[in-house]
Design an enzyme around this catalytic site. Structure first.
Site, mmCIF file in Angstrom:
data_model
loop_
_atom_site.group_PDB
_atom_site.id
_atom_site.type_symbol
_atom_site.label_atom_id
_atom_site.label_comp_id
_atom_site.label_asym_id
_atom_site.label_seq_id
_atom_site.Cartn_x
_atom_site.Cartn_y
_atom_site.Cartn_z
ATOM 1 N N TYR A 125 -16.437 16.564 9.626
ATOM 2 C CA TYR A 125 -16.357 15.151 9.234
ATOM 3 C C TYR A 125 -15.151 14.520 9.909
ATOM 4 C CZ TYR A 125 -15.138 11.021 6.479
ATOM 5 O OH TYR A 125 -14.800 9.740 6.105
ATOM 6 N N GLU A 213 -16.844 6.171 10.400
ATOM 7 C CA GLU A 213 -17.148 7.388 9.658
ATOM 8 C C GLU A 213 -18.221 8.140 10.430
ATOM 9 O OE1 GLU A 213 -17.411 8.628 5.014
ATOM 10 O OE2 GLU A 213 -18.690 6.961 5.643
#
Length: 403
Positions: A125, A213
């Protein structure tokens, strides 16, 4: 301003960020052609069909009335056509857009990047945003890619790596290396992650973004690092510098009332409560929503009419709020700084008469310049408008109405 995954990946790629290749399609036949073209470009024979909506959780979401997911694997070009047909035109419901969902007008046909090789693919991530506590941008990374990062932060916060960026010198190579090392990478994958991070941050700053993101960032079986997904939110206050980016807005992904409010220059966000709000100033709007909750109600919207509210903006705000059938009362909370309260009061009365019958009671709280004169105008209007001076008085009136 939110943009779609396919738009985000196109922007990232232009800044040197390696991405999962894909082609957007609006019909099943276009999806078939996209899969065929991808096969020619990348050699892939398996494809990922992704619904393009402004909401996360697509892989776990479902098309209402079916078992079809918002992200599905297709093992042939014909299957890509079939999966696209199952999504397009349907309403995809996820944890982020319930209960209404979003209609799927486009799908992204992407290459399958989870191919076998020398090592197992690994998901990470990475996010970039402004840390308001430090006033600097921060890069967040984690080995727990592909999961809900909120759950990771809640249960295993030690797995989230944070690197703050000095705004004067920007992201330095040693910081990108620090992130790659903390993620446990080495060799080619290490160098690829450094390059990926540097390019991603360059894109973030150049685009005047408010959040990036990438979940997941994938290390492929041959140690390439690429963005499999891409959530990009652009700072609307900076769009005057990016006319081309402003054109990426997709009004079909917003509430019709939000689109209408935008045409009037009003900042409106629909919520699921029962008290309509009309306020000038974002901070005062948030305080008003808090006081509504404390009074036993629930805000039906966020509506900031700005510092120069007049009869026209008040009327437009009224009309938008009243289109929500859940609204049982309206609270107008105006602080007269730039705008005079008596002018706002006159605008409320004028708008009330212009609209005609208004089915819900209205509480008007005015403070600041000419507040007393404004309250007098409201009190003498003969309309179903309840004046208030203090915010607690306005909250009490709302509570009485909802009781």
């Amino acid at each position: 301003m939110n943009i779609h995954e396919y738009q985000a990946k196109g922007l990232l790629k232009s800044y040197g960020v390696r991405v999962q290749e894909g082609i957007v399609a609006s019909t099943p036949d276009e999806a078939f052609e996209a899969a065929k073209q991808l096969n020619q470009q990348t050699g892939t024979t398996w494809y990922v069909v992704k619904a393009q909506i402004h909401a996360g959780g697509r892989g776990k979401g479902t098309i209402i009335g079916t078992d079809y997911r918002g992200v599905m694997l297709a093992k042939s070009q014909e299957a890509a056509r079939e999966k696209a047909g199952q999504m397009l035109g349907g309403t995809l419901l996820t944890i982020q857009n319930a209960p209404e969902g979003h209609v799927v007008n486009k799908v992204l046909i992407a290459e399958d990047v989870y191919y076998p090789g020398a090592s197992e693919p690994k998901e990470y991530y990475m996010g970039i945003l402004l840390d308001r506590n430090t006033g600097t941008n921060v890069i967040m990374a984690s080995t727990e890619g592909g999961m809900d990062i909120e759950e990771v932060a809640k249960h295993t916060p030690e797995k989230i790596i944070k690197e703050w960026i000095d705004p004067v010198v920007g992201l330095q190579p040693f910081q990108a290396r620090k992130i790659a090392f903390a993620l446990g990478l080495k060799g080619t994958a290490f160098n690829e992650m450094v390059k990926f991070t540097m390019s991603l941050y360059k894109a973030y700053e150049s685009l005047d973004a408010s959040i990036f993101e990438i979940n997941p960032v994938l290390k492929t079986s041959d140690d390439k690092i690429l963005a499999v997904d891409g959530k990009v939110n652009l700072d609307e206050n900076a769009l005057f510098r990016h006319k081309d980016l402003a054109e990426m807005a997709d009004p079909t992904q917003s509430s019709p009332l939000e689109v209408e409010a935008g045409e009037y220059g009003l900042n409106y966000v629909k919520l699921d409560g029962n008290v309509g709000c009309m306020v000038n100033g974002a901070g005062l709007s948030m305080a008003t929503m808090d006081i509504i909750k404390l009074s036993g109600g629930s805000p039906a919207n966020f509506l900031d009419v700005g510092g120069t509210a007049n009869a026209q903006t008040v009327e437009k705000g009224f009309r938008i709020i009243l289109k929500d059938p859940n609204v049982k009362a309206i609270l107008i909370n105006i602080f007269g700084g730039i705008v005079r309260c008596d002018r706002v009061a006159a605008g409320v009365v004028e708008a009330y008469k212009s609209i005609g019958t208004i089915r819900v009671p209205i509480v008007v709280r005015l403070q600041g310049t000419n507040a007393e004169e404004g309250a007098k105008i409201i009190a003498e209007s003969g309309l179903n408008v309840i004046p208030a001076v203090l915010l607690k008085d306005a909250a009490a009136r709302v509570q009485e109405i909802l009781a």
